[in-house]
Scaffold this motif. Sequence first.
Motif, PDB file in Angstrom:
ATOM      1  N   LYS A 184     -10.112  -4.880 -11.100  1.00  0.00           N
ATOM      2  CA  LYS A 184      -9.882  -3.934  -9.998  1.00  0.00           C
ATOM      3  C   LYS A 184     -11.056  -2.965  -9.937  1.00  0.00           C
ATOM      4  CE  LYS A 184      -5.653  -2.848  -9.370  1.00  0.00           C
ATOM      5  NZ  LYS A 184      -5.425  -3.602  -8.103  1.00  0.00           N
ATOM      6  N   ILE A 313      -5.730   6.742  -6.950  1.00  0.00           N
ATOM      7  CA  ILE A 313      -4.576   6.587  -6.061  1.00  0.00           C
ATOM      8  C   ILE A 313      -5.029   5.915  -4.771  1.00  0.00           C
ATOM      9  CG2 ILE A 313      -2.749   7.759  -4.790  1.00  0.00           C
ATOM     10  CD1 ILE A 313      -2.870  10.004  -6.827  1.00  0.00           C
ATOM     11  N   ASN A 314      -4.533   4.706  -4.548  1.00  0.00           N
ATOM     12  CA  ASN A 314      -4.833   3.973  -3.331  1.00  0.00           C
ATOM     13  C   ASN A 314      -3.819   4.346  -2.257  1.00  0.00           C
ATOM     14  OD1 ASN A 314      -5.873   2.106  -1.509  1.00  0.00           O
ATOM     15  ND2 ASN A 314      -4.476   0.505  -2.222  1.00  0.00           N
ATOM     16  N   ASP A 317      -3.599   0.341   3.120  1.00  0.00           N
ATOM     17  CA  ASP A 317      -3.413  -1.100   3.011  1.00  0.00           C
ATOM     18  C   ASP A 317      -4.681  -1.797   3.511  1.00  0.00           C
ATOM     19  OD1 ASP A 317      -3.383  -1.063   5.793  1.00  0.00           O
ATOM     20  OD2 ASP A 317      -1.232  -1.425   5.971  1.00  0.00           O
ATOM     21  N   GLU A 325       4.129   3.717   0.229  1.00  0.00           N
ATOM     22  CA  GLU A 325       4.137   4.167  -1.164  1.00  0.00           C
ATOM     23  C   GLU A 325       2.725   4.036  -1.721  1.00  0.00           C
ATOM     24  OE1 GLU A 325       8.418   3.389  -3.113  1.00  0.00           O
ATOM     25  OE2 GLU A 325       7.343   1.528  -2.579  1.00  0.00           O
ATOM     26  N   GLN A 327      -0.316   3.803  -4.336  1.00  0.00           N
ATOM     27  CA  GLN A 327      -0.418   3.097  -5.610  1.00  0.00           C
ATOM     28  C   GLN A 327      -1.226   3.946  -6.592  1.00  0.00           C
ATOM     29  OE1 GLN A 327      -2.387  -0.330  -4.049  1.00  0.00           O
ATOM     30  NE2 GLN A 327      -0.500  -1.321  -3.361  1.00  0.00           N
ATOM     31  N   TYR A 329      -2.945   4.365 -10.202  1.00  0.00           N
ATOM     32  CA  TYR A 329      -3.457   3.666 -11.373  1.00  0.00           C
ATOM     33  C   TYR A 329      -3.983   4.698 -12.356  1.00  0.00           C
ATOM     34  CZ  TYR A 329      -3.423  -0.506  -8.399  1.00  0.00           C
ATOM     35  OH  TYR A 329      -3.050  -1.532  -7.571  1.00  0.00           O
ATOM     36  N   GLU A 336      -0.340  -3.254 -12.900  1.00  0.00           N
ATOM     37  CA  GLU A 336       0.691  -2.882 -11.936  1.00  0.00           C
ATOM     38  C   GLU A 336       0.747  -1.361 -11.819  1.00  0.00           C
ATOM     39  OE1 GLU A 336       2.315  -4.846  -9.949  1.00  0.00           O
ATOM     40  OE2 GLU A 336       1.324  -6.620 -10.805  1.00  0.00           O
ATOM     41  N   PRO A 337       0.507  -0.809 -10.661  1.00  0.00           N
ATOM     42  CA  PRO A 337       0.477   0.648 -10.517  1.00  0.00           C
ATOM     43  C   PRO A 337       1.897   1.221 -10.423  1.00  0.00           C
ATOM     44  CG  PRO A 337       0.114  -0.375  -8.398  1.00  0.00           C
ATOM     45  CD  PRO A 337       0.193  -1.502  -9.398  1.00  0.00           C
ATOM     46  N   SER A 338       2.004   2.497 -10.725  1.00  0.00           N
ATOM     47  CA  SER A 338       3.237   3.199 -10.376  1.00  0.00           C
ATOM     48  C   SER A 338       3.137   3.591  -8.907  1.00  0.00           C
ATOM     49  CB  SER A 338       3.404   4.442 -11.250  1.00  0.00           C
ATOM     50  OG  SER A 338       2.320   5.338 -11.060  1.00  0.00           O
ATOM     51  N   LEU A 339       4.258   3.913  -8.312  1.00  0.00           N
ATOM     52  CA  LEU A 339       4.266   4.198  -6.871  1.00  0.00           C
ATOM     53  C   LEU A 339       4.667   5.637  -6.616  1.00  0.00           C
ATOM     54  CD1 LEU A 339       6.001   0.930  -5.596  1.00  0.00           C
ATOM     55  CD2 LEU A 339       3.551   1.418  -5.738  1.00  0.00           C
ATOM     56  N   THR A 393      -9.366  -2.631  -5.030  1.00  0.00           N
ATOM     57  CA  THR A 393      -8.710  -3.934  -4.905  1.00  0.00           C
ATOM     58  C   THR A 393      -9.146  -4.859  -6.023  1.00  0.00           C
ATOM     59  OG1 THR A 393      -8.408  -5.822  -3.436  1.00  0.00           O
ATOM     60  CG2 THR A 393     -10.540  -4.780  -3.391  1.00  0.00           C
TER      61      THR A 393
END
Length: 976
Positions: A184, A313-314, A317, A325, A327, A329, A336-339, A393
Motif C-alpha cells: 500500500k 486516513i483515506n 473512493d 466510512e 479508512q 491505517y 485491513e484498516p479500521s473505519l 491504494t
Amino acid sequence: MSNQNLTTSIQAALQQLENAYHPATVEAGMYQGWEDNGYFAPTFDKEESFSIALPPPNVTGSLHMGHGFNNTIMDALTRFHRMNGENTLWQPGTDHAGIATQMVVERRLNAEGIKRHDLGRDAFVDKVWEWKEESGGNITSQIRRLGSSVDWTRERFTMDDGLSNAVQEVFVRLFDDGLIYRGKRLVNWDPNFQSALSDLEVENHDEKGSLWHFRYHFTDSDVTTQDGKNYLVVATTRPETLLGDTAVAVNPSDERYAHLIGKTVTLPITERVVPIVADDYVESDFGTGCVKITPAHDFNDYELGRRHNLPLINILDAQAHILPEMQVYPDLQTREPSLETTPERYAGLERFEARKQLVAEATENDWLEAIEDYALKAPRGDRSGVIVEPWLTDQWYVAVEKLAKPAIEAVEDGSIEFVPAQYKNMYMAWMTDLQDWCISRQLWWGHRIPAWYNEAGNIYVARDEAEVRSKYNLGADVTLTQDNDVLDTWFSSALWTFSTLGWADGSADPRVMATFHPTSVLVTGFDIIFFWVARMIMMTLYFVKNDDGSAQIPFKTVYVHGLVRDGNGQKMSKSKGNVLDPIDIIDGIDLESLVAKRTSNMMNPKDAAKIEKQTRKEFVDGIPAYGTDALRFTFTSLASTGRDINFDLKRVEGYRNFCNKIWNASRFVLMNCVDKEGNAKPIDQSANSDVWELPERWIMSRLNSTISDIRQHFAQYRLDMVSQDIYEFIWNEYCDWYVELAKASLNDDAVSDERKAQIRYVLLHVLETALRFTHPIMPYLTEEVWQTIAPLLGRKDTDSIVVAAYPQANDAQISEQVEADMAWLQEMIASIRNIRGEMKLGNAVRLPVLLQGITQDETDRLARIENQFKALAKVDSLDILSTDDTAPLSSSSMVGQLRVLVPMKGLIDPTAELNRLGKAQEKLQKQADGIARKLGNEGFVSKAPADVVEAERAKLAELEGQLDTMNAQIEQLKAL
C-alpha cells in the motif's frame, strides 16, 4: 566501357534526371525496392557490428515531428554504419501504450453508445487488438515514408507472444528473488480512468486557485498562541482533504509556534484530535506557517507522516468521491484498516462538491479566517485532463535499491556513456534518489499481472495458473482468481533491447542476441532518461549475462537529443495549434486541409477559431511539398547534441533548394560529358594526378578532408556538423568553385584532350563520392543520382547506394599548401568581383589588373594560380607594380597586405565615380572624427584600459590612411 556504351549510359542518365527535381517522383516506389531487396536485413559475417533499438512509438495514432527528428538521427547512423560494412540491425517495433490506447478505443466505442463494461474484458481487448492492427499499420507506413531503414522482418510489438513471455519471465523471477512485492503506497490516481499513473503521465498546469485559511482550535482551552488566540490558522489549497488530516505541522525554528509543539488541535467537522508536530519541510513564510498534514492525499505529507509515525486516513473512493466510512491505517503494514464514519452530509460527495460544502460550512460557522487568490500547479492526467489525486491504494512495486547499484556503477565506470556528457549528471541525480517503482495499472489493455489469489487473499505468482498449482502444491479444489491489474507500459519497454532479440524465445536465432546485444547506441530525448533509460539499464544488467556470467549492459552509448519546438521556440501542442505533421511537410498540404487538421479535435470553439486564424495567417498557401530528403537534412542540420531545436519551414525550403542544387549539378556534369550530337566525350576511369592542376588538386584535397571531418563528426554524434560539412562541400566548394573552374578548362581550346578527360573523371568521381557520404541523411536523391553516375566510372559493384561503401579519406591527397593556394585564389577573385560591383562593370568586361605590394611567397603562389585567376575573374592583363611605382587612378581592394587595382581610365564615368568617392569620404571622415574626439577626451584616455586606447589609435590611423588614399584618388579623378 566502349564509347557507344558510354554514350548510351550518359543519354539514359540525362533522361532519368529530368530537367527539374521532383521529390515525389524520385521517392515513389524506391523504399519498397530497398525493402524487397533485403538491404535493411542484418548480416552476421562481418567483424564489426552496429545495432539500434527503435524507441517504440505508441500505437495511438500518427507520428509527430519528434518522431521524425528521432528517426532521422537513427537512420543516418544506421545507414552510415551499414555502408561501412558492419553487421547492422535497426530493430523496429511499437508499444501497446496501455492507458493511451485504451482511451482511444473507449472513445470510439462511446461514440457508438457502447461502454467497455458492456462488452466485458475479453471482448473489449479483442476490440483493442482490432484497432491496433489499423493504427499500427498507419505508423509503420509513416516510418517508411521517413526513409527509415529498419529491418521490417524483425518488427516487434510489446504484446507479441515472445515479448509477453519475456515480461512474464522477468516478473516471476523478480518476485521469486524478493524484488517485486504488493504493498500500500500513495500513487498518482486518475479518477477518470480509475488507474494509477506514472509521473510522466501527469502534466502540471499553471492555474488560478485559492488559499483557504481555516481555524483549528486547540483541544486544551488553556493553550493559546503568542497573541492570545485559542486556535491556529492553517492554510490549504485543498479544503476537502481536511477530513483526512492527522496532524498540523510547523517549522521547529519558527518562534511563533515553538511553545505549541506537542499540543493538539481538534479538527472542524470530524472533531478528530491531532497533534502539532515540528518538521523542517514546513516553510514559515508560506501562508500562516502552519500546514495541515494529510498523509493519504499528498505526497509531501505522506513523507512527513512517515517521519512522525502518523496514521494515514483515506477519505476517497476510486472515483474521487467521499467514502461513507473513512479508512484509517495506523501504518503501511496494516492490511485491513479500521473505519471512521464520515459526517453524513459529506458521504458520497464528489471531491470538488465536498470542497464547496466544506468552505460554505466554515464560512457559516466562523472558522474560515480568509480566502486569497493563489497561483498553483494543477496535476492533470495527460490523457484524461482531470485533476490527478494522490491516493492510498494497494499496488505492485519493484524494489529498486538492489537493481540501482549496478546501474549506477555501469555509468560511473564508463561502460555506458552519455552524449552530451552533462546528462550523466541528470541520470545520477535520479538514480541516487530512487523510490520503489509502482508497476501496476488498473486497466484491461496490457500485460496482465501473472499473480493469482485464493479465497483467503494469499498471493501466488507464476507464468500461468497450471504453474501456480504445481509451484505451490495447490490442489484442484483451491479456487484461484488472476489479478485484474496490468503492468505499467514502461515495464515491458524496460526489456526492449533484449526482449526484441529473442531473449525469452526458444525458437529465436541465437546469432541475433550474440551479434547485436548490447546495442550500440540508444537515441532518445532527455525527458525519459529516468522513465525508460534507467529502467532498461537496471533490467538488462539483472537479467542478461555474458558468456562468463558477468552482467551485460543494454547499450554502450545514450545519445540524448533535444525536443522539436516551433519557430518561436514554443513547445508543439495541439492546444496551441502549432503542430506540424512530418508527412505534410514531405507531401504538402493545402490550407483548408491544414486548418481542418489543426482544429478537428478542438472542444472549445473559441480556441478553434483562434487556431484557424493563426494558421491562415502563417500558411497562406498551405505547405508545399518539400520531399523527405529536405526534411531530413533540416532535422540533422539542427541536431546539435542535447539542445532543443526551433523548427522553421524556411530552413526546409533552403534545403529543398540544396536538393535542386545537387540535381542540377549532376545534370551539368553529365551534359559536359557529351558533345552537341550527344556522343560521349572521353572520360578517364581512374585518377591521373600528373595532369592535375590546382583546381583538381584542391577539390580532391577538400574531398578527402571533408570525408575525414564527416567521419569524425559521426563518431561524435554531431550530425549538425556532418550536415554542415556536406552542405559546405557540395554547394560552396564543388558547385560554386570547382564546377566553374572545370567549365572554364573544358571550354578552353588550349587545354589538352588528356587533361579534359581527367577533369571529367574528377567531376564524376567527386560527385559520386559526395553522393555516398551524403546518402545517410538524404537517401532518396542520392540513390537516384548515384544510379546514373556510378556506372560511368565502373563503380556499380552493388545494386544500390544503400549497401555501397562509405568513402574513406585518402590522406595522401590532402594538401595544406594546395588548400591555402585555392583560398588565396578565391580571395583574389572575390576582390575583383567586389571592384566590378563598385564600378558597376558587367561580368563580360575583361579587366586589366595591377598588383602592388606583392611578397615573394605571393609571387610564387601567383605563378601557381594565374591561369585560373584570369579565367574566373575575367582578367585581360595582369601586371605587378613595385611599392615605389605610382599607380594610375584605380578602384582597389586589399587581399591581406596586397593591393589589387583595376585602372579606371576607359572603364568608368569620372563624374559618377567622384560622386561615389565623395560619399564614401564623408562616411570615413565621420568615423575618424568620432574616434579623434574620443581620444581627445582625457577622461577616456586615462580611465580606459591601455589595450582599448591603443586599439582606438590604431583604428584612427587606419582610417586616416584610407582617407589619404581616397583623397589621392579624388585628385587623380579630377585630372581625368
